[in-house]
Each structure stands twice: as structure tokens, then as C-alpha cells.
Enzyme design. Structure first.
Site, PDB file in Angstrom:
ATOM      1  N   VAL A  66      -0.446  -6.956   2.017  1.00  0.00           N
ATOM      2  CA  VAL A  66      -1.546  -6.620   2.930  1.00  0.00           C
ATOM      3  C   VAL A  66      -2.140  -7.808   3.689  1.00  0.00           C
ATOM      4  CG1 VAL A  66      -2.335  -4.435   1.936  1.00  0.00           C
ATOM      5  CG2 VAL A  66      -3.224  -6.582   1.042  1.00  0.00           C
ATOM      6  N   TYR A 112       6.516   0.681   0.219  1.00  0.00           N
ATOM      7  CA  TYR A 112       5.673   1.803  -0.231  1.00  0.00           C
ATOM      8  C   TYR A 112       6.182   3.137   0.307  1.00  0.00           C
ATOM      9  CZ  TYR A 112       2.731  -2.310  -0.566  1.00  0.00           C
ATOM     10  OH  TYR A 112       2.263  -3.554  -0.809  1.00  0.00           O
ATOM     11  N   TYR A 154      -3.175 -10.049 -12.289  1.00  0.00           N
ATOM     12  CA  TYR A 154      -2.743  -9.353 -11.081  1.00  0.00           C
ATOM     13  C   TYR A 154      -3.483  -9.878  -9.845  1.00  0.00           C
ATOM     14  CZ  TYR A 154      -1.989  -5.694  -7.664  1.00  0.00           C
ATOM     15  OH  TYR A 154      -1.679  -5.031  -6.505  1.00  0.00           O
ATOM     16  N   LYS A 200       5.017  -8.800  -6.167  1.00  0.00           N
ATOM     17  CA  LYS A 200       5.508  -7.753  -7.083  1.00  0.00           C
ATOM     18  C   LYS A 200       6.967  -7.963  -7.512  1.00  0.00           C
ATOM     19  CE  LYS A 200       2.051  -4.208  -6.160  1.00  0.00           C
ATOM     20  NZ  LYS A 200       1.343  -3.712  -5.010  1.00  0.00           N
ATOM     21  N   SER A 208       1.155  -8.240  -2.172  1.00  0.00           N
ATOM     22  CA  SER A 208       2.145  -7.459  -2.918  1.00  0.00           C
ATOM     23  C   SER A 208       3.545  -8.060  -2.937  1.00  0.00           C
ATOM     24  CB  SER A 208       2.222  -6.050  -2.342  1.00  0.00           C
ATOM     25  OG  SER A 208       1.132  -5.319  -2.798  1.00  0.00           O
TER      26      SER A 208
HETATM   27  N1  GLN Z   1      -4.148  -7.238  -3.747  1.00  0.00           N
HETATM   28  C1  GLN Z   1      -3.735  -6.077  -3.122  1.00  0.00           C
HETATM   29  C2  GLN Z   1      -4.213  -4.864  -3.887  1.00  0.00           C
HETATM   30  O1  GLN Z   1      -3.823  -4.624  -4.962  1.00  0.00           O
HETATM   31  C3  GLN Z   1      -2.263  -6.063  -2.927  1.00  0.00           C
HETATM   32  C4  GLN Z   1      -1.855  -4.835  -2.218  1.00  0.00           C
HETATM   33  C5  GLN Z   1      -0.801  -5.035  -1.172  1.00  0.00           C
HETATM   34  O2  GLN Z   1      -0.454  -6.117  -0.720  1.00  0.00           O
HETATM   35  N2  GLN Z   1      -0.325  -3.893  -0.728  1.00  0.00           N
HETATM   36  O3  GLN Z   1      -5.002  -4.153  -3.411  1.00  0.00           O
END
Ligand code: GLN
Length: 305
Positions: A259, A241, A189, A64, A61
Site C-alpha cells: 500500500v 489480492y 507484523y 509477505k 505487504s
Molecule cells: N500495513 C498494511 C496493513 O496491514 C499492509 C497492507 C498492504 O500493503 N496491503 O494494513
């Protein structure tokens, strides 16, 4: 400074055992939970590091804010704002109902999956391949690395286990909030999340954001300062988040987690920070990584508040 980083790393190592490596994407579960590193790039160009800071991992993420930057560069602020809002959702990153009402673009932001998927659809280019290469090239410039690439195994794993993200994208499409070919946008994505980085690369991205769009030392401008203000503000309110409020109180700088265990933090005008520790808390943020940032922020008075 090296000594401070070494000391804080050791003080925070005990928190690793409280977290869990992400396993909802099978490839990610192979990460070494004990890897722990930090890299800092100051606005004057000084580099400091400690621990496993050269290990590479997927950006997840943390891409992003880069997707947001690319969308802003390609479409301008007003067009982006019309498509995705700026409010914290207070919900997990992959929440299906981001509001209690019908899905409304004002109820999502670019730091949750739905918003980031819309950002993917806003990248300009003649073909999908061209669009993705433009994103990769911006990521490379921000990361200070010419050789930046995608981890094919993680990408394929994301794609094969991406039912939730597919559901989010088709929901957006059904509400008329996503233009273009849904599978192609999703592929962008998944690939974007699978770009490989290191703590050093994350620190460099943070340093450019801290420097309002210029690379420290060379002063080369990558994007206008108004966009740094936009991205940093969104990071501050939504980057961690549904843990963003607590993070603002405890640490107090714009930051983004992924993540795979990375955190990219921005101390405006001062430094960019890259951290890696794959054991996550229940919100999907690096547990020991946040503790480390909290201590660092106290030691160096980094909070912007
Ligand atoms: N690839 C992950 C997802 O969309 C990214 C999410 C993250 O890093 N929080 O599930």
C-alpha cells in the site's frame, strides 16, 4: 533498454491521477503521488532503471513473501501448509470473513493479512527481538542491502491505527489458529511492513526469486529452489489480492504489491522488477505501476502463460 523504460514511464504517467495515495495509515498519506520509478535486475546481473527509482518507501505487504520464506526456512513446507492454506481468497487483503464458513486455516493464504500474521508467529528465535532481527537480516540479503531498517514513524502510525489488524489477529487466536503472544506477533507484523526499501531493493528481491533462490552474478544461494517455486506460485495466484486473476491475464508474472505504492515482480529465469508509484487503485495496488508492468510485459514477452 533504458530508452524503453523511459518511454513506458512517460506513457503511463497519466494514470497516476486516477489513483489515490493510501491514507488509512496517516504517515502514508504524506507520500508524493507523482513519484514514479522502475528498476530491473536481469539474471545475468545487468541493472537498468528509469525515473524516481532511488527514492525509499516502506515495503508494506511486499514483506509477505519474505515472511513466507522465513517461515518455510524455519519450519519446512508441510508445517507451514498445515497452518495457512494456498487458495486465493478473492477478498480484500484485510477482509474479516475470508470464507462463508467458520474461519478455517485452509481459507486464508500467506499473502493476505491473516496469513501473514500467522507467518510472523512461525519465525524461530529465542526472543522476539531475535526473531525480528532474523527477518530483517533475510530481507537485507534478499534486497542486496546490508543497511536495511525500519521507518519508525510509519511503524508507530501502523501500530496506532492497527485496529483492523488487531481484530484479525485476535479472531485467529480465538479460532486456535495463532500461537504465542498476540500483541508481540502484531508488533512483528507492523514493524515488518515498515521496513524501508527502494525500487532497486525490490528488483533485487524479485531477481533472487526469478533465479530460484540464488543472487544473480555471485550465484550465492539464499534459499532452496523448491521454496522459490512455492513462493512464486503463491505470488501468481494471490500476490495482487482480489486483483490477482486480472493481473495474471494482463501481466502474467508472479508479483506482490504494497500500500505504500511498491510492486515487486518476478519474471522467472529472466529478471526481477521493482516499481514505485504511490497512487493506488481501489484494491490497494499501485495503479500506474500495474499499467507500467502490463506494457513492459507486452514489450518483453514476460507473461509465463
Ligand atoms: N500495513 C498494511 C496493513 O496491514 C499492509 C497492507 C498492504 O500493503 N496491503 O494494513
Amino acid at each position: 533498454m533504458e530508452e524503453l523504460l523511459e518511454r513506458l514511464l512517460e506513457e503511463c504517467r497519466c494514470y497516476i491521477q486516477e489513483g489515490h495515495v493510501a491514507d488509512y495509515i496517516p504517515e502514508l498519506s504524506k507520500s508524493d503521488p507523482d513519484a514514479f520509478g522502475i528498476y530491473i535486475i536481469n539474471s545475468d546481473g545487468r541493472h537498468t532503471w528509469a525515473g524516481d527509482c532511488r527514492q525509499s518507501f516502506t515495503i508494506q505487504s511486499i514483506v509477505k513473501p519474505i515472511l513466507l520464506l522465513q517461515a518455510l526456512l524455519d519450519n519446512g513446507m508441510e508445517a507451514v501448509q498445515r497452518r495457512v492454506g494456498m487458495e486465493a481468497t478473492g477478498k480484500p487483503f484485510d477482509a474479516i470473513n475470508s470464507s462463508d464458513q467458520a474461519l478455517d486455516s485452509g481459507h486464508i493464504n500467506p499473502m493476505v493479512n491473516m496469513g501473514a500474521i500467522v507467518m510472523c508467529s512461525l519465525i524461530k528465535g529465542g526472543t522476539y527481538e531475535e526473531r525480528f532481527q532474523r527477518l530483517l537480516s533475510l530481507t537485507g540479503k534478499l534486497a542486496g542491502e546490508e543497511e536495511i531498517g525500519v521507518d519508525e514513524a510509519v511503524y508507530l502510525s501502523e501500530k496506532a491505527h492497527g485496529s483492523r489488524n488487531r481484530a484479525l489477529a485476535y479472531l485467529l487466536k480465538s479460532y486456535g489458529l495463532l500461537e504465542g503472544d498476540v500483541e508481540e506477533v502484531l508488533d512483528c507484523y507492523f514493524r515488518a511492513c515498515s521496513i524501508r526499501v527502494s525500487c532497486k531493493a525490490l528488483a533485487h528481491i524479485g531477481a533472487v526469486l526469478a533465479n530460484r533462490g540464488r543472487i544473480p552474478l555471485t550465484n550465492e544461494r539464499i534459499f532452496p529452489s523448491a521454496l522459490a517455486r512455492y513462493v512464486n506460485a503463491i505470488l501468481m495466484t494471490c500476490g495482487m489480492y482480489d486483483g490477482s486473476g486480472e493481473f495474471a491475464v494482463r501481466v502474467g508474472v508472479p508479483a506482490k504489491s504494497g500500500v505504500a505504492g511498491g510492486i515487486m515482480a518476478v519474471a522467472p529465469t529472466r529478471m526481477g522488477i521493482g516499481i514505485y508509484s504511490p497512487a493506488l487503485d481501489e484494491k490497494g495496488n499501485s495503479l500506474a505501476g500495474i499499467r507500467l508492468l502490463e506494457k513492459l510485459s507486452q514489450e518483453l514477452y514476460l507473461s509465463i502463460f
